[in-house]
Design an enzyme around this catalytic site. Structure first.
Site, PDB file in Angstrom:
ATOM      1  N   ALA A  56      13.225  -2.082  63.241  1.00 21.62           N
ATOM      2  CA  ALA A  56      11.900  -2.365  62.678  1.00 21.62           C
ATOM      3  C   ALA A  56      11.720  -3.859  62.463  1.00 21.62           C
ATOM      4  CB  ALA A  56      11.767  -1.640  61.345  1.00 21.62           C
ATOM      5  N   GLY A  96      16.342   1.019  63.319  1.00 19.00           N
ATOM      6  CA  GLY A  96      15.424   2.009  63.891  1.00 19.00           C
ATOM      7  C   GLY A  96      15.651   2.213  65.374  1.00 19.00           C
ATOM      8  N   GLU A  99      18.311   4.653  65.615  1.00 18.10           N
ATOM      9  CA  GLU A  99      17.806   5.960  65.144  1.00 18.10           C
ATOM     10  C   GLU A  99      17.000   6.659  66.238  1.00 18.10           C
ATOM     11  OE1 GLU A  99      16.302   4.074  61.490  1.00 18.10           O
ATOM     12  OE2 GLU A  99      17.273   5.712  60.421  1.00 18.10           O
ATOM     13  N   GLU A 119      20.678  -1.836  58.224  1.00 16.32           N
ATOM     14  CA  GLU A 119      19.680  -1.835  57.143  1.00 16.32           C
ATOM     15  C   GLU A 119      20.287  -2.249  55.812  1.00 16.32           C
ATOM     16  OE1 GLU A 119      19.978   0.419  59.497  1.00 16.32           O
ATOM     17  OE2 GLU A 119      18.034   1.163  60.164  1.00 16.32           O
TER      18      GLU A 119
HETATM   19  C1  LIG Z   1       7.481   3.889  49.069  1.00 19.65           C
HETATM   20  C2  LIG Z   1       8.128   5.029  49.749  1.00 19.65           C
HETATM   21  C3  LIG Z   1       8.354   4.713  51.158  1.00 19.65           C
HETATM   22  C4  LIG Z   1       9.147   5.772  51.812  1.00 19.65           C
HETATM   23  C5  LIG Z   1       9.119   5.537  53.255  1.00 19.65           C
HETATM   24  C6  LIG Z   1      10.145   6.326  53.915  1.00 19.65           C
HETATM   25  C7  LIG Z   1      10.084   6.203  55.394  1.00 19.65           C
HETATM   26  C8  LIG Z   1      10.476   4.842  55.859  1.00 19.65           C
HETATM   27  C9  LIG Z   1      10.752   4.803  57.297  1.00 19.65           C
HETATM   28  C10 LIG Z   1      11.027   3.403  57.706  1.00 19.65           C
HETATM   29  C11 LIG Z   1      11.640   3.364  59.028  1.00 19.65           C
HETATM   30  C12 LIG Z   1      12.900   2.627  58.928  1.00 19.65           C
HETATM   31  C13 LIG Z   1      13.441   2.259  60.269  1.00 19.65           C
HETATM   32  C14 LIG Z   1      14.769   1.592  60.188  1.00 19.65           C
HETATM   33  O1  LIG Z   1      15.723   2.389  59.546  1.00 19.65           O
HETATM   34  C15 LIG Z   1      14.663   0.271  59.493  1.00 19.65           C
HETATM   35  C16 LIG Z   1      15.066  -0.863  60.378  1.00 19.65           C
HETATM   36  O2  LIG Z   1      15.177  -0.787  61.556  1.00 19.65           O
HETATM   37  S1  LIG Z   1      15.317  -2.337  59.570  1.00 19.65           S
HETATM   38  C17 LIG Z   1      15.808  -3.459  60.854  1.00 19.65           C
HETATM   39  C18 LIG Z   1      17.203  -3.267  61.253  1.00 19.65           C
HETATM   40  N1  LIG Z   1      17.567  -4.283  62.210  1.00 19.65           N
HETATM   41  C19 LIG Z   1      18.187  -5.404  61.880  1.00 19.65           C
HETATM   42  O3  LIG Z   1      18.497  -5.629  60.748  1.00 19.65           O
HETATM   43  C20 LIG Z   1      18.475  -6.351  63.004  1.00 19.65           C
HETATM   44  C21 LIG Z   1      18.326  -7.774  62.548  1.00 19.65           C
HETATM   45  N2  LIG Z   1      18.532  -8.707  63.635  1.00 19.65           N
HETATM   46  C22 LIG Z   1      19.732  -9.130  64.032  1.00 19.65           C
HETATM   47  O4  LIG Z   1      20.762  -8.680  63.584  1.00 19.65           O
HETATM   48  C23 LIG Z   1      19.771 -10.209  65.061  1.00 19.65           C
HETATM   49  O5  LIG Z   1      18.559 -10.900  64.998  1.00 19.65           O
HETATM   50  C24 LIG Z   1      20.000  -9.683  66.487  1.00 19.65           C
HETATM   51  C25 LIG Z   1      19.024  -8.624  66.855  1.00 19.65           C
HETATM   52  C26 LIG Z   1      21.427  -9.158  66.609  1.00 19.65           C
HETATM   53  C27 LIG Z   1      19.831 -10.864  67.476  1.00 19.65           C
HETATM   54  O6  LIG Z   1      20.662 -11.927  67.071  1.00 19.65           O
HETATM   55  P1  LIG Z   1      20.515 -13.358  67.752  1.00 19.65           P
HETATM   56  O7  LIG Z   1      20.535 -13.201  69.214  1.00 19.65           O
HETATM   57  O8  LIG Z   1      21.525 -14.232  67.122  1.00 19.65           O
HETATM   58  O9  LIG Z   1      19.048 -13.842  67.419  1.00 19.65           O
HETATM   59  P2  LIG Z   1      18.422 -14.170  65.995  1.00 19.65           P
HETATM   60  O10 LIG Z   1      19.121 -13.481  64.914  1.00 19.65           O
HETATM   61  O11 LIG Z   1      18.262 -15.640  65.908  1.00 19.65           O
HETATM   62  O12 LIG Z   1      16.994 -13.487  66.144  1.00 19.65           O
HETATM   63  C28 LIG Z   1      16.036 -14.004  67.052  1.00 19.65           C
HETATM   64  C29 LIG Z   1      14.696 -13.965  66.386  1.00 19.65           C
HETATM   65  O13 LIG Z   1      14.321 -12.619  66.185  1.00 19.65           O
HETATM   66  C30 LIG Z   1      14.026 -12.389  64.808  1.00 19.65           C
HETATM   67  N3  LIG Z   1      14.442 -11.018  64.507  1.00 19.65           N
HETATM   68  C31 LIG Z   1      15.542 -10.400  64.891  1.00 19.65           C
HETATM   69  N4  LIG Z   1      15.559  -9.134  64.465  1.00 19.65           N
HETATM   70  C32 LIG Z   1      14.415  -8.961  63.795  1.00 19.65           C
HETATM   71  C33 LIG Z   1      13.839  -7.864  63.116  1.00 19.65           C
HETATM   72  N5  LIG Z   1      14.451  -6.671  63.065  1.00 19.65           N
HETATM   73  N6  LIG Z   1      12.654  -8.035  62.522  1.00 19.65           N
HETATM   74  C34 LIG Z   1      12.012  -9.228  62.572  1.00 19.65           C
HETATM   75  N7  LIG Z   1      12.495 -10.309  63.214  1.00 19.65           N
HETATM   76  C35 LIG Z   1      13.689 -10.168  63.812  1.00 19.65           C
HETATM   77  C36 LIG Z   1      14.844 -13.443  64.079  1.00 19.65           C
HETATM   78  O14 LIG Z   1      14.300 -13.701  62.819  1.00 19.65           O
HETATM   79  C37 LIG Z   1      14.718 -14.612  65.004  1.00 19.65           C
HETATM   80  O15 LIG Z   1      13.454 -15.184  64.800  1.00 19.65           O
HETATM   81  P3  LIG Z   1      13.285 -16.730  64.548  1.00 19.65           P
HETATM   82  O16 LIG Z   1      13.962 -17.008  63.278  1.00 19.65           O
HETATM   83  O17 LIG Z   1      13.972 -17.422  65.673  1.00 19.65           O
HETATM   84  O18 LIG Z   1      11.828 -16.940  64.468  1.00 19.65           O
END
Ligand SMILES: CCCCCCCCCCCCC[C@H](O)CC(=O)SCCNC(=O)CCNC(=O)[C@H](O)C(C)(C)COP(=O)(O)OP(=O)(O)OC[C@H]1O[C@@H](n2cnc3c(N)ncnc32)[C@H](O)[C@@H]1OP(=O)(O)O
Length: 721
Positions: A56, A96, A99, A119
């Protein structure tokens, strides 16, 4: 074959391109259409640009609109499809993204792909049924490990765990299509994870109980790991649909906990500091780094050993230099031991450490061997004269383009650079001990440091897998400069009636890995003593008649000096602020001798001992540190509060779930921080560290804008930027 693509960057409006479109309704429609179309026999889901999905969009969780929460229905829809759905995982499948893959009936991964449910690292738990499906697929121990640590696992490990069905070296999409074709017509029931039971463990209850104790111990107040365990527990105790309801409930709790916001802020702050800026407009976007093909480290003490180890791990050939053979042999032994330990940790992984090859690691006492290196890191004692002598030598021996780095925690970079004929290539690289473990690298530019030098040091940080933070040159730079008032308050609190264990407890309960007194015992009290002697604050150079508890008209505590005079240097001598089982021991116990010593000290100086509550301990220590942070920002020593926060999280054990000191100040509320500083400053007018900084006052006067706007309220661009 029906084929859907998931974008790398975001899940919220999933399946942005390909045959499915943006709104969840159309995604559902698309999947339903595929199911209904008799010409479609199977579905393959892949990502774009060689990446399956990073999950996400994290920014969405703190946005007031918070759309994009409807991932679960899509995962369910995928799983309930009457046609086999195969995930083709390339690059990363995280959060996600994974998932979605768990909703698929089969998973094919490229050998270089990585998978995980990270997460927890952003203060959440997998919220699209991942906590319920993963344990059903790979069992509770492995699932719990992945979910509570958020670690990314390589495809090879995923295959061993049964998380993927196949890994391929070549074209993942073709392999996924091949598999899809092969399984057409086979029953899908056994492939639907929601229908599977969670594999039983003979001691499930005890296992979960122990897991909870372990994560609580490690989490130091961070909620997410604990709630992850609870969600997995629900998978073991309830039917799938009820487990999902519990997951959703816990997800909602985390989302509104404040910790998720702090951790997500930290995620972006760490990335924001890569975009550095320095005086004269130089910045990350215009400056290019020089290649570092070979490096040298001077000095094989604690810091030098760690730095050599870091370079070897990063595959950068190193020349390690000491002043004489005795020190060299001692240093070599220590480095080899560290490298052997690191190699053991890496065993079984894809990487190996090639440190027995002299072309990769060479030990010498001969400065001339430094003639062809691209970069030198000097890591000798904190002694200006010695450092200047070395830099003078380096500027004669090293090739013209070589970057000259000094590992110092406080000394003036300009003065060190003045000893060379190339001040533009001199830069501070402040490593943190142990240097091969700690992630922070403070990178300090001097008045003449070139943008290329900064870019090269930042590139080095990346190669060493560290977080480089570029800061300006001042005594203590950012991290230690903020630490001084914090430690000073801790010592003043002892003078006034507290005890080391009480102060440490409050700060450890706040979430610090280690309180200030345990930290001081670990680092060695003699380090600060030497520095204070050099500054003329204590020792023989102190002017006769100087009041014991005053220096330059300000309050001063001689307590640490008095302990050093007693030979109490901390862990290394077995006694410091605590007592230890032996010299070099690590188990701190409160020391009755110290308690008596403190009473006598108070009597000698006529200090009325008083009870000091936890609130005062916390506020005086933290708010004085934060106050210094505002001074640093106002002076332009750092380009934004994120820099200070990244430094504190990665170098000083600040609890990440509190987002760093400046983020914490913004959550406490700047008016409250200001009011408390005013109160304490009135009570202690001779302590400048408690006097509210003008920048803090200004921010409060303009009604405390959000942290990301703070810098725009600095009326003048500081001379440093
Ligand atoms: C109130 C009651 C509510 C109840 C609701 C219940 C239902 C809720 C359902 C929700 C659904 C949930 C779904 C899921 O479970 C949640 C998620 O998926 S959370 C996200 C999980 N993912 C991550 O944490 C991944 C994070 N990213 C990384 O680890 C790394 O970025 C990478 C992907 C391994 C890549 O690494 P690198 O190559 O080193 O590159 P960078 O780290 O520099 O990233 C490049 C660039 O991309 C941006 N970025 C990366 N991932 C994300 C992201 N997930 N979201 C937004 N942006 C992301 C990063 O910031 C960099 O940007 P820049 O800084 O260069 O502008």
């Amino acid at each position: 074959m029906f084929h859907a693509q998931i974008p790398f960057d975001r899940i919220p409006h999933q399946f942005k391109s390909g045959l499915l479109c943006r709104s969840s309704q159309s995604e559902k429609d698309g999947l339903k259409k595929a199911d209904a179309d008799p010409s479609v026999k199977a579905v393959m889901i892949c990502g774009e640009n060689g990446k399956f999905s990073a999950g996400a969009d994290i920014r969405g969780f703190s946005s007031p609109k918070r759309h994009g929460v409807a991932l679960s229905p899509i995962v369910s829809l995928i799983e309930s499809s009457e046609k086999p759905v195969v995930a083709a995982i390339e690059g990363v499948a995280l959060g996600g993204g994974l998932e979605v893959a768990l909703g698929c009936h089969y998973r094919v991964a490229h050998a270089k792909a990585r998978m995980g449910l990270p997460e927890v690292t952003i203060g959440l738990l997998p919220g699209a049924e991942g906590t319920q499906r993963l344990p059903r697929l790979i069992g509770v121990p492995a699932a719990l490990d992945m979910i509570t640590t958020g670690k990314h696992i390589p495809a090879t490990e995923a295959l061993k765990l049964g998380l993927v069905d196949e890994i391929v070296e070549e074209n993942t999409i073709e392999a996924a299509i091949r598999l899809a074709n092969k399984v057409i017509g086979q029953p899908l029931e056994p492939r639907r994870l929601s229908l599977k039971p969670v594999p039983k463990l003979p001691n499930m209850e005890a296992f979960l109980r122990e897991a909870l104790v372990k994560v609580k111990r490690q989490a130091r107040g961070c909620l997410a790991p604990e709630l992850c365990v609870q969600a997995v527990r629900a998978a073991t105790e309830r039917p799938f649909a009820e487990g999902v309801r519990r997951e959703r409930e816990l997800f909602g709790l985390l989302l509104s906990s404040g910790q998720a916001q702090a951790l997500q802020y930290a995620f972006f702050a760490e990335r924001a500091v890569r975009r550095w800026a320095a005086p004269g407009g130089a910045s990350w976007s215009s400056a290019a780094p020089q290649p570092v093909r070979k490096a040298a480290v001077i000095g094989l003490g604690t810091m030098g050993r760690g730095i050599v180890t870091s370079l070897v791990k990063a595959n950068i050939p190193v020349v390690a230099l000491e002043q004489d053979l005795e020190y060299l042999n001692k240093g070599r032994k220590a480095v080899m031991l560290l490298l052997e330990r690191e190699a053991m940790k890496m065993e079984g992984g894809a990487q190996t450490l090639d440190f027995h090859n002299p072309a990769r690691l060479q030990f010498t006492v001969d400065f001339d061997l430094l003639c062809d290196v691209d970069l030198v890191i000097e890591a000798v004692f904190e002694n200006m004269a010695l450092k200047k002598e070395i830099f003078h030598k380096l500027s004669k021996i090293c090739k013209p383009g070589a970057l000259l780095c000094t590992n110092t925690s406080a000394l003036n970079i300009d003065e060190i650079a003045s000893a060379t004929n190339r001040p533009q290539q001199v830069i501070g690289t402040h490593f943190f001990s142990p240097a091969h473990v700690m992630r922070l690298l403070e990178i300090i530019y001097g008045r003449h440091t070139s943008p290329t030098a900064i870019a090269t040091a930042m590139q080095l940080a990346k190669a060493l897998k560290k977080v480089g933070v570029v800061v300006g040159n001042c005594f203590g730079f950012v991290g230690n400069r903020m630490m001084f008032p914090y430690v000073q308050q801790a010592v003043f609190l002892l003078e006034e009636g507290s005890r080391p264990e009480a102060v440490d407890q409050v700060l450890e309960d706040f979430g610090f890995k280690i309180g200030p007194f345990r930290m001081s015992d670990l680092a060695g009290l003699d380090v600060g003593w030497r520095s204070r002697k050099e500054q003329g604050l204590t020792g023989p150079s102190l002017a006769a008649g100087t009041p014991a508890r005053q220096r330059h008209g300000q309050r001063y505590s001689p307590l640490p000096d008095l302990l050093c005079e007693q030979g109490r240097f901390g862990q290394k001598t077995g006694k410091g602020w605590y007592q230890y089982e032996r010299a070099g021991g690590r188990t701190a116990t409160p020391d009755p001798w110290l308690h008596d010593f403190l009473s006598q000290y108070r009597d000698t100086h006529g200090i009325q001992s008083r009870f000091i509550d936890q609130e005062e301990i916390l506020e005086r220590c933290l708010f004085s540190l934060i106050n210094e942070g505002f001074a640093i920002l106002a002076e332009g020593i750092a380009s934004g509060p994120e820099h200070l926060d990244v430094i504190y999280i990665n170098g000083y054990g600040w609890p990440k779930h509190r987002g760093g000191p400046m983020f914490y100040a913004s959550t406490v509320g700047l008016p409250r921080v200001l009011a408390k500083l005013q109160k304490y400053s009135e009570a202690h007018p001779d302590v400048p560290g408690l006097r509210p900084n003008a920048f803090l006052k200004k921010l409060v006067a303009v009604r405390s804008p959000p942290l990301k706007e703070w810098m725009s309220y600095l009326s003048h661009q500081s001379p440093k930027l």
